[in-house]
Design an enzyme around this catalytic site. Structure first.
Site, PDB file in Angstrom:
ATOM      1  N   GLY A 163     -40.935  10.093 -73.837  1.00 64.16           N
ATOM      2  CA  GLY A 163     -40.142   9.459 -72.622  1.00 64.16           C
ATOM      3  C   GLY A 163     -40.926   8.801 -71.506  1.00 64.16           C
ATOM      4  O   GLY A 163     -40.203   7.777 -71.091  1.00 64.16           O
ATOM      5  N   ASN A 180     -45.729  13.148 -73.706  1.00 69.83           N
ATOM      6  CA  ASN A 180     -44.011  13.190 -73.366  1.00 69.83           C
ATOM      7  C   ASN A 180     -43.973  11.740 -73.670  1.00 69.83           C
ATOM      8  O   ASN A 180     -44.205  10.838 -72.942  1.00 69.83           O
ATOM      9  CB  ASN A 180     -43.654  13.641 -71.866  1.00 69.83           C
ATOM     10  CG  ASN A 180     -42.522  13.271 -71.750  1.00 69.83           C
ATOM     11  OD1 ASN A 180     -41.531  12.484 -72.385  1.00 69.83           O
ATOM     12  ND2 ASN A 180     -41.703  14.158 -70.719  1.00 69.83           N
ATOM     13  N   PHE A 192     -34.875  12.023 -70.995  1.00 70.60           N
ATOM     14  CA  PHE A 192     -35.381  13.132 -71.452  1.00 70.60           C
ATOM     15  C   PHE A 192     -35.253  14.156 -70.183  1.00 70.60           C
ATOM     16  O   PHE A 192     -35.007  13.689 -69.107  1.00 70.60           O
ATOM     17  CB  PHE A 192     -36.845  12.676 -71.851  1.00 70.60           C
ATOM     18  CG  PHE A 192     -37.528  12.311 -70.709  1.00 70.60           C
ATOM     19  CD1 PHE A 192     -38.613  13.204 -69.885  1.00 70.60           C
ATOM     20  CD2 PHE A 192     -37.802  11.129 -70.279  1.00 70.60           C
ATOM     21  CE1 PHE A 192     -39.310  12.816 -69.164  1.00 70.60           C
ATOM     22  CE2 PHE A 192     -38.508  10.608 -69.096  1.00 70.60           C
ATOM     23  CZ  PHE A 192     -39.411  11.543 -68.496  1.00 70.60           C
ATOM     24  N   GLY A 193     -35.970  15.380 -70.803  1.00 71.16           N
ATOM     25  CA  GLY A 193     -36.148  16.182 -69.635  1.00 71.16           C
ATOM     26  C   GLY A 193     -34.929  16.738 -68.796  1.00 71.16           C
ATOM     27  O   GLY A 193     -33.772  16.813 -69.323  1.00 71.16           O
ATOM     28  N   LYS A 216     -32.926   3.022 -64.678  1.00 70.61           N
ATOM     29  CA  LYS A 216     -33.505   4.159 -64.094  1.00 70.61           C
ATOM     30  C   LYS A 216     -34.896   3.717 -63.710  1.00 70.61           C
ATOM     31  O   LYS A 216     -35.233   4.239 -62.280  1.00 70.61           O
ATOM     32  CB  LYS A 216     -33.881   5.395 -65.550  1.00 70.61           C
ATOM     33  CG  LYS A 216     -34.553   6.367 -64.982  1.00 70.61           C
ATOM     34  CD  LYS A 216     -35.012   7.445 -66.089  1.00 70.61           C
ATOM     35  CE  LYS A 216     -35.838   8.542 -65.446  1.00 70.61           C
ATOM     36  NZ  LYS A 216     -36.318   9.318 -66.573  1.00 70.61           N
ATOM     37  N   ASP A 260     -33.087  14.652 -67.103  1.00 70.09           N
ATOM     38  CA  ASP A 260     -32.126  13.491 -66.740  1.00 70.09           C
ATOM     39  C   ASP A 260     -30.839  13.739 -66.836  1.00 70.09           C
ATOM     40  O   ASP A 260     -30.140  13.162 -65.805  1.00 70.09           O
ATOM     41  CB  ASP A 260     -32.575  12.272 -67.847  1.00 70.09           C
ATOM     42  CG  ASP A 260     -33.948  11.563 -67.454  1.00 70.09           C
ATOM     43  OD1 ASP A 260     -34.520  11.947 -66.217  1.00 70.09           O
ATOM     44  OD2 ASP A 260     -34.187  10.827 -68.412  1.00 70.09           O
ATOM     45  N   HIS A 270     -38.458   7.834 -59.519  1.00 69.59           N
ATOM     46  CA  HIS A 270     -39.686   8.261 -58.986  1.00 69.59           C
ATOM     47  C   HIS A 270     -40.663   7.592 -59.946  1.00 69.59           C
ATOM     48  O   HIS A 270     -41.721   6.992 -59.441  1.00 69.59           O
ATOM     49  CB  HIS A 270     -39.873   9.766 -58.982  1.00 69.59           C
ATOM     50  CG  HIS A 270     -39.587  10.376 -60.588  1.00 69.59           C
ATOM     51  ND1 HIS A 270     -38.378  10.091 -61.120  1.00 69.59           N
ATOM     52  CD2 HIS A 270     -40.328  11.242 -61.309  1.00 69.59           C
ATOM     53  CE1 HIS A 270     -38.237  10.742 -62.313  1.00 69.59           C
ATOM     54  NE2 HIS A 270     -39.579  11.513 -62.632  1.00 69.59           N
ATOM     55  N   ARG A 271     -40.711   7.506 -61.284  1.00 67.50           N
ATOM     56  CA  ARG A 271     -41.726   6.633 -62.087  1.00 67.50           C
ATOM     57  C   ARG A 271     -41.600   5.567 -62.011  1.00 67.50           C
ATOM     58  O   ARG A 271     -42.805   4.835 -61.839  1.00 67.50           O
ATOM     59  CB  ARG A 271     -41.395   7.480 -63.502  1.00 67.50           C
ATOM     60  CG  ARG A 271     -42.506   6.946 -64.447  1.00 67.50           C
ATOM     61  CD  ARG A 271     -42.313   7.326 -65.618  1.00 67.50           C
ATOM     62  NE  ARG A 271     -42.822   8.935 -65.701  1.00 67.50           N
ATOM     63  CZ  ARG A 271     -41.776   9.792 -65.543  1.00 67.50           C
ATOM     64  NH1 ARG A 271     -40.758   9.484 -65.928  1.00 67.50           N
ATOM     65  NH2 ARG A 271     -42.164  11.119 -65.315  1.00 67.50           N
ATOM     66  N   ASP A 279     -48.135  13.057 -63.454  1.00 63.17           N
ATOM     67  CA  ASP A 279     -47.691  14.254 -63.283  1.00 63.17           C
ATOM     68  C   ASP A 279     -46.583  14.364 -62.335  1.00 63.17           C
ATOM     69  O   ASP A 279     -46.533  13.478 -61.420  1.00 63.17           O
ATOM     70  CB  ASP A 279     -48.982  15.167 -62.618  1.00 63.17           C
ATOM     71  CG  ASP A 279     -48.436  16.719 -62.972  1.00 63.17           C
ATOM     72  OD1 ASP A 279     -48.443  17.149 -63.898  1.00 63.17           O
ATOM     73  OD2 ASP A 279     -48.773  17.565 -61.909  1.00 63.17           O
TER      74      ASP A 279
HETATM   75  P1  ITT Z   1     -47.516  15.462 -70.123  1.00 65.97           P
HETATM   76  O1  ITT Z   1     -48.028  16.539 -69.010  1.00 65.97           O
HETATM   77  O2  ITT Z   1     -48.250  15.446 -71.236  1.00 65.97           O
HETATM   78  O3  ITT Z   1     -47.517  13.930 -69.448  1.00 65.97           O
HETATM   79  P2  ITT Z   1     -44.965  16.801 -69.452  1.00 65.97           P
HETATM   80  O4  ITT Z   1     -43.664  16.427 -69.977  1.00 65.97           O
HETATM   81  O5  ITT Z   1     -45.418  18.266 -69.757  1.00 65.97           O
HETATM   82  O6  ITT Z   1     -45.971  15.741 -70.322  1.00 65.97           O
HETATM   83  P3  ITT Z   1     -45.383  17.322 -66.907  1.00 65.97           P
HETATM   84  O7  ITT Z   1     -46.514  18.192 -66.908  1.00 65.97           O
HETATM   85  O8  ITT Z   1     -45.541  16.110 -65.744  1.00 65.97           O
HETATM   86  O9  ITT Z   1     -44.951  16.535 -68.093  1.00 65.97           O
HETATM   87  O10 ITT Z   1     -43.961  18.120 -66.302  1.00 65.97           O
HETATM   88  C1  ITT Z   1     -43.120  17.234 -65.777  1.00 65.97           C
HETATM   89  C2  ITT Z   1     -41.699  17.980 -66.137  1.00 65.97           C
HETATM   90  O11 ITT Z   1     -40.698  17.257 -65.392  1.00 65.97           O
HETATM   91  C3  ITT Z   1     -41.519  17.976 -67.574  1.00 65.97           C
HETATM   92  O12 ITT Z   1     -40.346  18.951 -67.895  1.00 65.97           O
HETATM   93  C4  ITT Z   1     -40.578  16.646 -67.828  1.00 65.97           C
HETATM   94  O13 ITT Z   1     -39.761  16.722 -68.909  1.00 65.97           O
HETATM   95  C5  ITT Z   1     -40.010  16.564 -66.507  1.00 65.97           C
HETATM   96  N1  ITT Z   1     -39.652  15.285 -66.050  1.00 65.97           N
HETATM   97  C6  ITT Z   1     -40.611  14.498 -65.397  1.00 65.97           C
HETATM   98  N2  ITT Z   1     -39.960  13.229 -65.301  1.00 65.97           N
HETATM   99  C7  ITT Z   1     -39.009  13.263 -65.650  1.00 65.97           C
HETATM  100  C8  ITT Z   1     -37.875  12.314 -65.645  1.00 65.97           C
HETATM  101  O14 ITT Z   1     -38.073  10.938 -65.296  1.00 65.97           O
HETATM  102  N3  ITT Z   1     -36.555  12.637 -66.086  1.00 65.97           N
HETATM  103  C9  ITT Z   1     -36.412  13.962 -66.629  1.00 65.97           C
HETATM  104  N4  ITT Z   1     -37.373  14.890 -66.496  1.00 65.97           N
HETATM  105  C10 ITT Z   1     -38.639  14.654 -66.262  1.00 65.97           C
END
Ligand code: ITT
Length: 215
Positions: free
Chosen positions: A10, A8, A172-173, A193, A175, A198-199, A61
């Site tokens: 992002g 990821n 991303f995701g 952000k 957000d 959290h991050r 994670d």
């Molecule tokens: P990796 O495991 O390869 O690091 P991933 O995107 O699959 O990448 P996760 O298994 O940790 O990561 O899954 C977390 C989910 O939550 C994933 O759909 C992310 O896009 C989302 N996510 C995590 N942190 C986020 C954030 O800061 N903003 C928005 N979405 C987030």
């Protein structure tokens, strides 16, 4: 230099912005242990990633929990983002009386060295499970023993928020549907952000420890 092992980009952009240290993305889809708590998944991911890369690594994670949906999507956040999409997650939350939720991240660091005693949990859940398995007389494989011997340091960050209709183009995701103090994560700059997310909170703990003399 720190290798951020993740698929990821992002997550990497946020770590780069936060840490003074150069951060490289290392794309390795480490096998995720079937577990529902982020710390266990992150700790085992960090060991697998370290074994693969052979240099200091961090993994992250993370997941979104929606209170009225019993913590859904939680450990299934990534799967749910792919299969349902964030618009559908918003529709599910909208049907409830309360849209409160939270984002959680556990960052795990591993460099193959042992660390000084630490106030953070060091994969205690898994060790507990292994002890319980031992007590039931279940065999622990050599690979598991080796695996558990590699120290991992965990840093957790939690951010409360509200699930809202998608707004904003950044990030991303999830957000666009996660609002904190009147703004969605997707409406914030990476710096904004990181200051409340959290991050960002997990990165702050990691940075403090990483830069300290007693690691
Ligand atoms: P990796 O495991 O390869 O690091 P991933 O995107 O699959 O990448 P996760 O298994 O940790 O990561 O899954 C977390 C989910 O939550 C994933 O759909 C992310 O896009 C989302 N996510 C995590 N942190 C986020 C954030 O800061 N903003 C928005 N979405 C987030």
């Amino acid at each position: 230099m720190i290798n951020f092992v993740t698929t990821n980009p992002g997550k990497v952009a946020e770590a780069r912005e936060y840490l003074g240290e150069p951060v490289e993305q290392f794309e390795f889809d480490y096998p995720e242990r079937q577990a529902t708590d982020l710390a266990t998944v992150a700790a085992h991911g960090a060991r697998a990633a370290y074994r693969h890369v052979g240099e200091p690594v961090i993994v992250d994670d993370s997941g979104l929990t929606i209170d009225a949906l019993g913590g859904f999507p939680g450990p299934y956040s990534s799967y749910v983002e792919d299969k349902l999409g964030i618009e559908r997650v918003w529709e599910l939350a909208r049907a409830e009386d309360d849209q409160s939720g939270a984002f959680r991240a556990v960052m795990a660091y591993c460099d193959g060295e042992s660390f000084e005693a630490t106030p953070e949990p060091v994969d205690t859940d898994r060790r507990g499970q292994d002890i319980a398995a031992d007590e039931r007389g279940e065999a622990t494989t050599d690979e598991q023993v080796d695996d558990e011997a590699i120290p991992v340091r965990l840093f957790e960050g939690v951010a409360p928020g509200t699930i809202v209709a998608p707004r904003g183009d950044g990030g991303f995701g999830f957000d666009p549907i996660f609002e904190y103090d009147g703004q969605t994560y997707a409406e914030m700059s990476t710096e904004e952000k990181n200051a409340i997310s959290h991050r960002g909170r997990a990165l702050a703990k990691f940075a403090e420890w990483y830069g300290s003399a007693d690691r």
